[in-house]
Design a protein around this motif. Sequence first.
Motif, short mmCIF file in Angstrom:
data_model
loop_
_atom_site.label_atom_id
_atom_site.label_comp_id
_atom_site.label_asym_id
_atom_site.label_seq_id
_atom_site.Cartn_x
_atom_site.Cartn_y
_atom_site.Cartn_z
N LEU A 76 0.83 -1.21 0.00
CA LEU A 76 0.00 0.00 0.00
C LEU A 76 0.86 1.25 0.00
O LEU A 76 0.54 2.23 -0.69
CB LEU A 76 -0.90 0.03 1.24
CG LEU A 76 -2.30 -0.54 1.13
CD1 LEU A 76 -3.07 -0.22 2.39
CD2 LEU A 76 -3.04 0.00 -0.08
N ALA A 80 0.69 3.99 -2.82
CA ALA A 80 0.34 5.37 -2.45
C ALA A 80 1.39 6.35 -2.96
O ALA A 80 1.14 7.55 -3.08
CB ALA A 80 0.22 5.48 -0.93
N LEU A 111 -5.13 -4.30 4.19
CA LEU A 111 -5.27 -3.47 2.97
C LEU A 111 -6.47 -2.52 3.12
O LEU A 111 -6.37 -1.32 2.85
CB LEU A 111 -5.49 -4.36 1.74
CG LEU A 111 -4.29 -5.14 1.21
CD1 LEU A 111 -4.72 -6.03 0.03
CD2 LEU A 111 -3.16 -4.21 0.76
N ASN A 115 -5.97 1.46 3.86
CA ASN A 115 -6.52 2.31 2.79
C ASN A 115 -7.44 3.37 3.39
O ASN A 115 -7.42 4.53 2.98
CB ASN A 115 -7.29 1.43 1.79
CG ASN A 115 -7.73 2.19 0.55
OD1 ASN A 115 -7.00 3.03 0.03
ND2 ASN A 115 -8.96 1.92 0.10
N LEU A 120 -6.34 6.79 1.38
CA LEU A 120 -5.72 6.66 0.06
C LEU A 120 -6.78 6.62 -1.04
O LEU A 120 -6.49 6.92 -2.20
CB LEU A 120 -4.86 5.39 -0.01
CG LEU A 120 -3.72 5.30 0.99
CD1 LEU A 120 -3.00 3.96 0.87
CD2 LEU A 120 -2.74 6.45 0.79
N LYS A 121 -7.98 6.14 -0.68
CA LYS A 121 -9.10 6.06 -1.63
C LYS A 121 -8.77 5.17 -2.84
O LYS A 121 -9.26 5.41 -3.95
CB LYS A 121 -9.56 7.44 -2.09
CG LYS A 121 -10.09 8.28 -0.93
CD LYS A 121 -10.75 9.55 -1.42
CE LYS A 121 -11.48 10.29 -0.32
NZ LYS A 121 -10.66 10.74 0.80
N LEU A 122 -7.93 4.13 -2.60
CA LEU A 122 -7.69 3.17 -3.69
C LEU A 122 -8.98 2.40 -3.90
O LEU A 122 -9.65 2.01 -2.94
CB LEU A 122 -6.56 2.21 -3.32
CG LEU A 122 -5.18 2.84 -3.10
CD1 LEU A 122 -4.15 1.78 -2.75
CD2 LEU A 122 -4.73 3.63 -4.33
N THR A 126 -8.16 -2.02 -7.54
CA THR A 126 -6.74 -1.82 -7.20
C THR A 126 -6.38 -2.67 -5.98
O THR A 126 -5.34 -3.34 -5.96
CB THR A 126 -6.47 -0.32 -6.90
OG1 THR A 126 -6.91 0.43 -8.02
CG2 THR A 126 -5.01 -0.06 -6.64
N LEU A 127 -7.27 -2.69 -4.98
CA LEU A 127 -7.00 -3.49 -3.78
C LEU A 127 -6.98 -4.99 -4.12
O LEU A 127 -6.16 -5.74 -3.60
CB LEU A 127 -8.05 -3.21 -2.70
CG LEU A 127 -8.02 -1.80 -2.10
CD1 LEU A 127 -9.14 -1.63 -1.08
CD2 LEU A 127 -6.67 -1.50 -1.44
#
Length: 312
Positions: A76, A80, A111, A115, A120-122, A126-127
Amino acid sequence: MASSLRVAAPAKLNLYLRVVGKRPDGYHELETIFEWIDLTDELVLEPRPSGIELTCSDPTLSCGEDNLIMKAARLLQRAAGSRPGAAVHLAKRIPIAAGLGGGSSDAATALLGLNALWELKLDHQTLVGLAAQLGADVPCFLYNAPYVVGTGRGDICRPIAAAPRLAHVLVVPDARLSTSEVFAGAQFSLTASKPSSSIVEHALRNGSLGELASGMWNDLEPEAIRRCPVIRTIQSALISQGCLASRLSGSGPAVFGVCRNTAHARRVARQLSEQAPASWRIETVQTAAEVRDGGHRRSGRTARAGRTDGRG
Ligand code: C5P
């Protein structure tokens, strides 16, 4: 940045596990149905200016760079493009190396939790991509559904909607089995007749316990029993107490029985506890209740941070 997060990491059972082939990468092609249960680890995450500090309630577990939580945090940080820090404490309740997916669940939960903590707003996809780098069954732990069908290495996930809460007795003997060794030793007949996973899926959608029991399967059972014969003893004990079916979870040695309801599960667990060796861990578990919270619960609350149903 969030002040702190407390996130539950559920264990899984495999209601169905069939090996459908061997892959060039050494993994096996699977068809499996995961059920998340209310036996959970818990991660407490707090922001730090830099560095990842991991502590664990179980002193036998490594808290170094080889721990999947640490690997998740590193992935992560890289994704990031910055080096945010965190202190992570793992309260370990899921038996280790038992076939219950505890390490994978902790990784997926790290994760999701980091996040959220690091804002991070993934997105989900993506995760999922990061999770697949951590282990075959890590991606499926990212889905907020009580049951998930896994194909590929077990990492291509499809949640099953509208399913009942099941009651089980879970028995974990005092033994550890290596997943890779059980896979390596198992003999898979790709032609033998086996129930189809669609029976289990249909049964879950319709809440039919009889149909569920008739469709449950685990191709890893013979090899796990060869290495750890007490698995067979536990299965026989569960069936003789009226469980509708009893299967190994994953590569074991955890075994579970499907009960008619929670009262039945409590009765079976009590009776089994009277006869069983003290070294067996025996408990009643249920399908995890769904928690959909968007991943923004703050300190003091337990949540499945940001798990999605895979549609978002
Ligand atoms: O991916 P993970 O580290 O959880 O898998 C542990 C081991 O289990 C792998 O190294 C592999 O030997 C075996 N495995 C497999 N096929 C799968 C999943 C796991 O052979 N689909």
